[in-house]
Motif scaffolding. Structure first.
Motif, PDB file in Angstrom:
ATOM      1  N   GLY A 161      12.786   1.746   1.846  1.00 55.36           N
ATOM      2  CA  GLY A 161      11.574   1.101   1.334  1.00 55.36           C
ATOM      3  C   GLY A 161      10.869   0.258   2.367  1.00 55.36           C
ATOM      4  O   GLY A 161      11.499  -0.362   3.212  1.00 55.36           O
ATOM      5  N   PHE A 199      -5.967  -6.629   0.939  1.00 53.84           N
ATOM      6  CA  PHE A 199      -5.729  -5.415   1.741  1.00 53.84           C
ATOM      7  C   PHE A 199      -7.010  -4.587   1.834  1.00 53.84           C
ATOM      8  O   PHE A 199      -6.994  -3.381   1.889  1.00 53.84           O
ATOM      9  N   ILE A 225       3.788  -0.330  -0.350  1.00 52.49           N
ATOM     10  CA  ILE A 225       3.060   0.131   0.835  1.00 52.49           C
ATOM     11  C   ILE A 225       2.059   1.195   0.413  1.00 52.49           C
ATOM     12  O   ILE A 225       2.424   2.130  -0.287  1.00 52.49           O
ATOM     13  N   ASP A 226       0.810   1.083   0.845  1.00 52.71           N
ATOM     14  CA  ASP A 226      -0.178   2.083   0.430  1.00 52.71           C
ATOM     15  C   ASP A 226       0.099   3.406   1.149  1.00 52.71           C
ATOM     16  O   ASP A 226       0.555   3.399   2.295  1.00 52.71           O
ATOM     17  N   PRO A 227      -0.134   4.534   0.480  1.00 54.46           N
ATOM     18  CA  PRO A 227       0.309   5.822   1.032  1.00 54.46           C
ATOM     19  C   PRO A 227      -0.603   6.386   2.108  1.00 54.46           C
ATOM     20  O   PRO A 227      -0.288   7.422   2.667  1.00 54.46           O
ATOM     21  N   GLY A 272      -0.411   2.546   5.126  1.00 55.96           N
ATOM     22  CA  GLY A 272       0.778   1.721   5.269  1.00 55.96           C
ATOM     23  C   GLY A 272       0.524   0.235   5.113  1.00 55.96           C
ATOM     24  O   GLY A 272       1.299  -0.584   5.591  1.00 55.96           O
ATOM     25  N   LEU A 273      -0.575  -0.150   4.425  1.00 53.44           N
ATOM     26  CA  LEU A 273      -0.836  -1.572   4.211  1.00 53.44           C
ATOM     27  C   LEU A 273      -0.019  -2.091   3.030  1.00 53.44           C
ATOM     28  O   LEU A 273       0.340  -1.338   2.134  1.00 53.44           O
ATOM     29  N   GLU A 274       0.220  -3.412   3.039  1.00 54.32           N
ATOM     30  CA  GLU A 274       1.005  -4.024   1.949  1.00 54.32           C
ATOM     31  C   GLU A 274       0.073  -4.362   0.790  1.00 54.32           C
ATOM     32  O   GLU A 274      -0.962  -4.999   0.992  1.00 54.32           O
ATOM     33  N   ARG A 275       0.459  -3.917  -0.406  1.00 49.63           N
ATOM     34  CA  ARG A 275      -0.411  -4.154  -1.571  1.00 49.63           C
ATOM     35  C   ARG A 275       0.375  -4.786  -2.715  1.00 49.63           C
ATOM     36  O   ARG A 275       1.492  -4.359  -3.013  1.00 49.63           O
ATOM     37  N   LEU A 280       8.007  -4.714  -1.224  1.00 48.27           N
ATOM     38  CA  LEU A 280       7.418  -3.712  -0.341  1.00 48.27           C
ATOM     39  C   LEU A 280       8.048  -2.345  -0.566  1.00 48.27           C
ATOM     40  O   LEU A 280       7.465  -1.315  -0.241  1.00 48.27           O
ATOM     41  N   ALA A 281       9.259  -2.337  -1.104  1.00 50.50           N
ATOM     42  CA  ALA A 281       9.903  -1.054  -1.394  1.00 50.50           C
ATOM     43  C   ALA A 281       9.233  -0.372  -2.574  1.00 50.50           C
ATOM     44  O   ALA A 281       9.510   0.780  -2.873  1.00 50.50           O
TER      45      ALA A 281
END
Lengths: 342, 178, 502
Positions: A87, B29, C183-185, C188-191, C200-201
């Motif tokens: 993850g 974001f 993580i956005d697909p 890879g940004l954190e949302r 984040l997982a």
């Protein structure tokens, strides 16, 4: 949107060559440097150790960790239990590892993502500082692949021509994470050749390979060990090796020197770490065990199957620290030129 | 008759507040992505607008129907919760849903092996069992079953805790049963 | 045919293989049928051990586990309203009301027969069609088509699978929102991580489904006990008659086709198959009001579809090395532990292995038919255990089940939180199953949408050149439009078609 990459070539030429040439050319330690046996420090380990893998069991890290754990057991007789905590590009597993007691009973696998994450954001720890690298076990380069039966283009030159003729509509499957090793390398290449292409982001390997095989995209960015099955079957073929010179395993594929690329290639590397605060005698023993295990014939044959013998894949503790720090320096420069960090 | 129930208004308000809150968070974001025009915030915002639309549409239709359809079923479902529960019931209901949450938060620091038997005994007690022999038997039974199946037979790595002495107890227990 | 016989002989001539076959079969049935854990728990636990088996035995074990686990998960869905795996969620809709009506035996019996039938059909199709279908699917179904299919599936689930169109959509949309955590697909940004590194997982569907169904069910039953309004379900072992099944032949056939089709597509798999199988049964039925109240056809259509997806999911895995779901992804791990890659080469280099797997899946489904009856007779008696003794056991098994998938304590916290949310939500007319479907398909949906947009240069008319994608998009839009029209036109409201709340 567009970025200015005019600085990237200059930086590649001036800074990096002198910065890191040494790291990538470091001579491998021979097994002769390591004693055959080492006494267990005060009986450590007296129970099975835990190897934390911050990725899923099926991926490159999962496979490597199993092979390494087996080799360590072969060398020492000590058992290792594997725990997969995937993850967040490895951040979640690392966070969990940092919370575990630093008694030397738990070790962690990690890849160059930890290094690039640190270069991107200072809040992410530097793996060479918060951990002691036991061994770097795999170092590999990337390649660009096309379908084996592709007719519109068949080699690097015709591919570049094709991409340019499509004016940004040609597609390539790549990973999704901005600032990752894959994306930075590809940026340097397209920048050098003045190519514009549409990258399609896939976060999982399976669908990424399916997209190339099924004709959904024109090309794929990947490391050879991950697509070995498709290479052996002839479904995929490499048209460019993103490494200065041609490795023997791909002697017919042009490398960077052949096509005039001068930037320092970013490599994928995977290694094993232990807490910095773990007792020194245990850390010393673990270093010996993991480096010895790397030289085991069983591990060597595993690495060979993954094309990890194509270039020197081994770094001891000092070599790993240098590899990490030098790589982080390249990333920082690259991110600056890409506008990702100030 | 055009009217809506208070419950319906509250529901719509909840969804709209949820949507506004989520929309504000998308600015965290809202960066451009070099390879994707819609960026990381595009898809979330589209879904947030869909939520707001559905919430308002639901209210509008409810208003047209006169607050009867749909609401009737919910009112019936909610009715059995309204018969003035006593304080003892309230405490028990709170413990039933609260205790597992506490348990989950203790797993990381204290570890599965220490906190589990305590939780089982407490949960059986809240469930209404007052015979301590039966509580002990069920606790020991379930705990032993879990240990034998997951720790001894299947070698599952469960949280051992990060705090001393719980971490040491977990490792001592694991060495003992393996 | 000679391949199949050779595979069968290899499978049953080796005592170790027979032992592993039996172990996988019983393991899947038992883990599937224990509330709180599932075949995925067992699979995650067993994965490291398969390194000690031969490659053939390791792959065979997982494929047998897959068949029997999908069946076993139906039992807890029916008896306790707790689906063993996400693909069993729609089985609850009618299975649990049947238990409450004292018809548990009938529901489980139907699940046994339909699982075995759907699985066997799928295994047979798989044997004949793996190579050609895999190559067709991979070139015909690119990201635009997969997005279109996800869109169609969600449209159908939200519009048909729920009593109130708008509550159905809000549920699915909430699931889609939960899927965005992490993580956005694309970049890879954190949302939506709220500064919690563990988030984040992302929110995994296994702990969520355990929370929504297992934990919330425990909460509801315990609360009823606290209030003193509990009543023990009646234990009954009447199996369905042949005549009852014969009436449902169309539903079975439809679900086999739906299940097989959904199963073939990488990343879609058995969960959407089960939902679509169930929803199509509702849509085609003359009397939609009977669903959700203990209708045998509901159990039959869902269980046939999810088992029909098992064999189909093996096609992209074996022929192309592309896993469709969590369990098939673990099977890639089994292959790789033996330094093999599933994919086109496996047929050339290890044809024997493939046919042993095919034979094992075929016989596993046959065995389910016989062992299933036996298991039903024993498992139904779990209903006799006082619930306040069963409750902590279920919660503890669920804790291990949630933790074992990724080894993260945050998953246990997510599970209990989801249980708390569902405890309140299940009285409100919103669909927890809809949330789960949104969560499972959310990431695939967003990612394939982004890929489709990148491939089509952000031009929706690009779908015009892709007939399969276009048909699915139009089907989805039509489904939504019809649902919206029906909800706007005032008319005497029928009863909700399915149990959206439980």
């Amino acid at each position: 949107m567009t970025h200015s990459f005019s600085g990237s070539k200059r930086f590649a030429a001036k800074f990096v060559l002198c910065l890191v040439a040494g790291a990538f050319a470091a001579a491998p330690a021979s097994p002769g440097n390591l004693p055959d046996k080492m006494e267990k420090p005060n009986g450590f380990p007296e129970r099975p150790m835990t190897m934390l893998v911050p990725y899923g069991p099926g991926g490159g890290s999962g496979q490597l960790s199993r092979a390494m754990a087996e080799a360590v057991t072969e060398v020492t007789g000590a058992a290792l239990n594997l725990e997969y905590k995937p993850g967040g590009s490895g951040t979640v597993g690392m966070k969990s590892y940092m919370a575990a007691p630093a008694d030397g009973y738990s070790v962690m696998e990690h890849i160059d993502d930890a290094t690039s994450a640190h270069a991107l954001k200072a809040k992410n720890p530097n793996p060479a500082e918060v951990f002691v690298p036991l061994v770097t076990a795999q170092i590999t380069f990337s390649q660009i692949y096309i379908r084996g039966n592709e007719t519109r283009f068949t080699d690097w030159d015709s591919y570049v021509k094709y991409v340019k003729s499509k004016k940004g509509r040609s597609t390539i499957a790549n990973v999704s994470k901005a600032g990752s090793m894959e994306r930075v390398n590809l940026k340097f290449i397209t920048d050098h050749f003045g190519m514009k292409m549409q990258q399609i982001s896939f976060d999982k390997g399976g669908p990424r390979y399916a997209a190339l095989k099924g004709g959904q995209v024109d090309a794929l960015f990947e490391q050879p060990g991950d697509v070995r099955g498709f290479l052996d079957s002839g479904d995929f073929k490499p048209i460019l090796t993103i490494y200065k010179t041609r490795p023997a395993a791909f002697k017919d594929v042009p490398a960077m020197n052949d096509v005039g690329l001068t930037f320092e290639p970013l490599l994928r590397f995977r290694g094993f770490y232990v807490h910095k605060d773990a007792p020194a005698d245990r850390v010393k023993w673990l270093k010996w065990a993991f480096q010895k295990a790397w030289h085991q014939p069983s591990f060597q044959s595993f690495n060979k199957k993954k094309f990890m013998d194509a270039i020197d894949s081994f770094r001891d503790t000092e070599g790993s620290v240098k590899l990490i720090n030098d790589t982080a320096a390249i990333y920082r420069k690259a991110y600056k030129s890409m506008g990702l960090v100030k | 008759m055009n009217k809506v129930t208070t419950r319906q208004l509250m529901e719509t308000a909840f969804w709209l507040i949820f949507a506004i809150g989520a929309y504000i968070l998308t600015f965290n974001f809202d960066e451009e992505l070099e390879i994707y025009e819609f960026g990381a915030a595009g898809w979330p915002r589209a879904m947030i607008f869909a939520i707001a639309f559905c919430a308002i549409a639901q209210l509008a239709i409810e208003w047209r129907r006169g607050g009867e359809a749909g609401g009737g079923e919910e009112a019936a479902a909610g009715a059995d919760g309204d018969d003035a529960p006593d304080a003892g019931y309230r405490l028990r209901a709170t413990l039933i849903i609260g205790l597992p949450i506490v348990y989950a938060f203790l797993l990381e620091p204290i570890g599965f092996y220490t906190v589990t038997p305590v939780f089982i005994a407490a949960f059986v007690y809240i469930g209404g069992e007052r015979n301590w022999k039966r509580i002990a038997a069920v606790t020991v039974g379930i705990y032993a079953f879990l240990l034998i199946l997951f720790a001894k037979i299947l070698y599952v790595g469960l949280p051992a805790g990060t705090m001393h002495p719980f971490y040491d107890f977990s490792n001592w227990l694991l060495v003992l049963i393996r | 045919m000679e391949h199949f016989i050779a595979g069968t002989l290899t499978l049953f001539s080796n005592p170790v293989s027979i032992l592993i076959f039996t172990g996988g079969l019983l393991g899947g049935m038992v883990f599937g049928a224990i509330p709180g854990v599932s075949m995925l728990t067992l699979a995650a636990i067993l994965l490291p051990f398969t390194g000690n088996l031969s490659a053939t035995d390791g792959i065979m074990l997982f494929s047998v586990l897959y068949c029997s686990g999908v069946f076993g998960g139906a039992i807890t869905a029916i008896l306790f309203n707790i689906p063993g795996a996400p693909e069993n969620a729609p089985t609850c809709f009618d299975g649990y009301p049947m238990t409450q009506k004292g018809m548990a035996g009938k529901a489980v019996g139907a699940a046994v027969l339909c699982s075995a039938f759907g699985g066997t059909c799928s295994a047979l199709l798989m044997m004949f069609a793996t190579a050609p279908i895999a190559n067709w699917a991979i070139s015909a179904f690119g990201p635009p088509e997969i997005f279109a299919l996800v869109f169609f599936g969600l449209a159908v689930a939200a519009s048909v699978g729920s009593g109130d169109l708008w509550k159905g959509w809000l549920s699915v949309l909430l699931g889609l929102m939960i899927a965005m955590v992490g993580i956005d697909p694309v970049g890879g940004l954190e949302r939506f991580d709220f500064g919690v590194a563990y988030l984040l997982a992302g929110i995994h569907f296994i702990p969520t489904i355990l929370g929504f169904f297992a934990v919330s069910e425990v909460f509801i039953q315990m609360e009823k006990r606290a209030k003193g309004t509990t009543e023990a379900p009646k234990v009954n072992l009447d199996f369905p008659t042949f005549a009852e099944f014969w009436k449902l032949k169309l539903a079975v056939a439809r679900s086999v086709v739906i299940g097989f089709f959904c199963g073939i597509l990488p990343g879609i798999g058995a969960t959407l198959a089960a939902f679509m199988g169930y929803n199509e049964a509702v849509r085609w039925s003359k009397d939609k009001t009977k669903f959700g109240k203990g209708e045998l056809e509901g159990v039959v259509s869902s269980e046939t579809a999810n088992n029909a997806a098992t064999g189909a999911a093996m096609i992209p895995l074996l022929a192309l090395g592309l896993p469709g779901g969590a369990l098939t992804a673990m099977m890639v791990g089994v292959f790789q532990m033996h330094e093999m890659e599933p994919g086109p080469l496996v047929f050339v280099n290890s044809g024997d292995l493939i046919w042993v797997v095919f034979a094992a899946m075929f016989f596993a489904n046959i065995c389910i038919f016989f062992l299933g009856w036996l298991q039903t007779k024993t498992v139904v008696h779990m209903l006799r255990i006082p619930f306040h003794f069963l409750a902590p056991a279920i919660l503890m098994m669920a804790t291990v089940g949630a933790y074992a998938v990724r080894g993260l304590v945050v998953d246990v916290i997510v599970m209990f939180t989801a249980g708390l949310i569902a405890f309140f939500l299940r009285r409100s007319g919103y669909s927890v199953a809809g949330i789960v479907l949104g969560l499972i398909l959310g990431k695939v949906g967003e990612q394939t949408f982004a890929q489709a947009m990148q491939m089509l240069q952000y031009d929706f008319s690009g779908f015009l050149d892709r007939p399969i994608g276009l048909a699915l998009i139009l089907g989805g839009v039509a489904t939504i439009a019809m649902g919206a029209w029906r909800s706007f036109v005032p008319k005497p409201q029928p009863e909700p078609v399915t149990a959206v709340s439980d």
